[in-house]
Design a protein around this motif. Structure first.
Motif, PDB file in Angstrom:
ATOM      1  N   SER A  72       0.800  -1.238   0.000  1.00 51.80           N
ATOM      2  CA  SER A  72       0.000   0.000   0.000  1.00 51.80           C
ATOM      3  C   SER A  72       0.829   1.283   0.000  1.00 51.80           C
ATOM      4  O   SER A  72       0.268   2.370   0.170  1.00 51.80           O
ATOM      5  CB  SER A  72      -0.960  -0.002   1.181  1.00 51.80           C
ATOM      6  N   HIS A 110      -2.013   7.754  -6.158  1.00 50.28           N
ATOM      7  CA  HIS A 110      -0.647   7.721  -6.675  1.00 50.28           C
ATOM      8  C   HIS A 110      -0.558   7.201  -8.118  1.00 50.28           C
ATOM      9  O   HIS A 110       0.502   7.267  -8.731  1.00 50.28           O
ATOM     10  CB  HIS A 110       0.254   6.948  -5.713  1.00 50.28           C
ATOM     11  N   TYR A 133       4.646   1.808  -7.013  1.00 50.21           N
ATOM     12  CA  TYR A 133       3.336   1.525  -6.398  1.00 50.21           C
ATOM     13  C   TYR A 133       2.200   2.162  -7.207  1.00 50.21           C
ATOM     14  O   TYR A 133       1.205   1.504  -7.544  1.00 50.21           O
ATOM     15  CB  TYR A 133       3.364   2.066  -4.958  1.00 50.21           C
ATOM     16  N   ARG A 171      -1.653  18.387   2.954  1.00 48.48           N
ATOM     17  CA  ARG A 171      -1.942  17.648   1.714  1.00 48.48           C
ATOM     18  C   ARG A 171      -3.215  16.821   1.860  1.00 48.48           C
ATOM     19  O   ARG A 171      -4.045  16.754   0.954  1.00 48.48           O
ATOM     20  CB  ARG A 171      -0.745  16.755   1.371  1.00 48.48           C
ATOM     21  N   ARG A 172      -3.389  16.210   2.987  1.00 47.85           N
ATOM     22  CA  ARG A 172      -4.553  15.346   3.179  1.00 47.85           C
ATOM     23  C   ARG A 172      -5.850  16.150   3.287  1.00 47.85           C
ATOM     24  O   ARG A 172      -6.941  15.574   3.178  1.00 47.85           O
ATOM     25  CB  ARG A 172      -4.358  14.456   4.402  1.00 47.85           C
ATOM     26  N   ASP A 263       4.951   5.672   4.272  1.00 50.14           N
ATOM     27  CA  ASP A 263       4.060   6.818   4.286  1.00 50.14           C
ATOM     28  C   ASP A 263       4.829   8.129   4.438  1.00 50.14           C
ATOM     29  O   ASP A 263       5.802   8.185   5.168  1.00 50.14           O
ATOM     30  CB  ASP A 263       3.121   6.693   5.492  1.00 50.14           C
TER      31      ASP A 263
HETATM   32  C1  15L Z   1      -1.846   5.651  -0.456  1.00 54.56           C
HETATM   33  O1  15L Z   1      -2.102   5.152  -1.527  1.00 54.56           O
HETATM   34  C2  15L Z   1      -1.410   4.847   0.703  1.00 54.56           C
HETATM   35  O2  15L Z   1      -1.958   3.542   0.691  1.00 54.56           O
HETATM   36  C3  15L Z   1      -1.677   5.504   2.031  1.00 54.56           C
HETATM   37  O3  15L Z   1      -0.931   4.834   3.009  1.00 54.56           O
HETATM   38  C4  15L Z   1      -1.332   6.989   2.006  1.00 54.56           C
HETATM   39  O4  15L Z   1       0.038   7.135   1.936  1.00 54.56           O
HETATM   40  C5  15L Z   1      -2.041   7.671   0.859  1.00 54.56           C
HETATM   41  O5  15L Z   1      -1.814   7.019  -0.357  1.00 54.56           O
HETATM   42  C6  15L Z   1      -1.673   9.149   0.680  1.00 54.56           C
HETATM   43  O6  15L Z   1      -1.430   9.575  -0.451  1.00 54.56           O
HETATM   44  O7  15L Z   1      -1.683   9.872   1.659  1.00 54.56           O
END
Ligand code: 15L
Length: 264
Positions: A72, A110, A133, A171-172, A263
């Motif tokens: 992930s 991503h 990924y 960002r989130r 992460d």
């Molecule tokens: C993802 O695809 C990851 O699975 C997750 O752990 C985060 O890192 C997320 O993206 C993100 O972009 O914050």
């Protein structure tokens, strides 16, 4: 109640949504090892995604599949190849052989992480992965299209932002997805009539979004949560802003520079 296979069931996102999914579905859980916190009404069929025979047993007899399994974050190529390339192929192929038509594929932001943050993109842009990924997630979306067009599968690919109880940083605030909004999208993928292969963005109702999610709205998505409700607190406590323009200018953030890290 329909029986749904949830792969990657021991992972963080799956653990957040399992209680909500259980309100609507019987769950068969699968991960590489037995799922430790399984409840009595959840079946457990462990399978390595690279082991086709084991995976086929996990798929047998289910009404739909929610594929969260795999690597992930960015990682070493052998791990991505086995879990995300081979593993995603195996799940589509096992579903075809077992006659399971409905699949929800956990894609990722991503797959398009090298788009800039000053752009608003829809689901019809060319993939621009920011990592091996991300490229594996674009590959999974391609398989969704292939199995829909060639074999009549019904597939929803959700380009998930970041699933969490609240947005973690600046960002989130653009890409946050609450667990209950994710479950709503999964419900659309499992239930909505007339789906062939559709791509949607997995985000809540986020004011700072970089994505045009009109395809999700068209399919009936009405997000209930808003990242902006957390904005002042998040920006004060954990902005997570770096001085690297490659990270700050692109939607994928640190995935645009990381090689094998986790992460951001
Ligand atoms: C993802 O695809 C990851 O699975 C997750 O752990 C985060 O890192 C997320 O993206 C993100 O972009 O914050």
């Amino acid at each position: 109640m329909k029986l749904i296979l949830l792969t990657g069931a021991a992972g963080g996102a799956a653990r957040m949504i399992r209680p909500l999914l259980r309100e609507h579905y019987r769950l068969r859980l699968s991960d590489i090892a037995p799922v430790g916190d399984r409840t009595d009404d959840e079946e457990d069929v462990p399978a390595d995604l690279a082991d086709f025979d084991a995976l086929r047993k996990a798929v047998e007899g289910v009404d739909g599949i929610v594929h969260f399994g795999g690597y992930s974050v960015e990682g070493p190529w052998p791990a991505i190849l086995s879990a995300n390339i081979e593993g995603t192929y195996n799940i589509f192929e096992a579903a075809r052989m077992e006659g399971v038509k409905r699949l929800v594929f956990a894609s990722s932001n991503h797959a398009v992480g090298f788009y800039r943050r000053d752009q608003t993109i829809g689901v019809d842009v060319t993939p621009k992965p920011d990592s091996r990924y991300g490229a594996s997630k674009a590959f999974g979306e391609s398989l969704g299209s292939l199995y829909a067009e060639k074999y009549g599968a019904e597939v929803l690919s959700i380009r998930i932002g970041n699933v969490a109880d609240r947005p973690a940083d600046a960002r989130r605030l653009a890409i946050w997805l609450s667990p209950r909004d994710l479950v709503q999208l999964i419900g659309i993928g499992l239930e909505r009539p007339g789906i062939r292969h559709e791509i949607v963005y997995g985000m809540s109702d986020n004011k700072r979004a970089w994505w045009d999610n009109s395809n999700a709205i068209r399919l009936g998505y009405t997000p209930r949560d808003r990242a902006e409700d957390y904005a002042s607190q998040v920006l004060a406590e954990s902005p997570g802003i770096t001085d690297d323009p490659r990270i700050e200018d692109h939607q994928g953030g640190s995935f645009c520079v990381t090689e094998t890290g986790g992460d951001p």
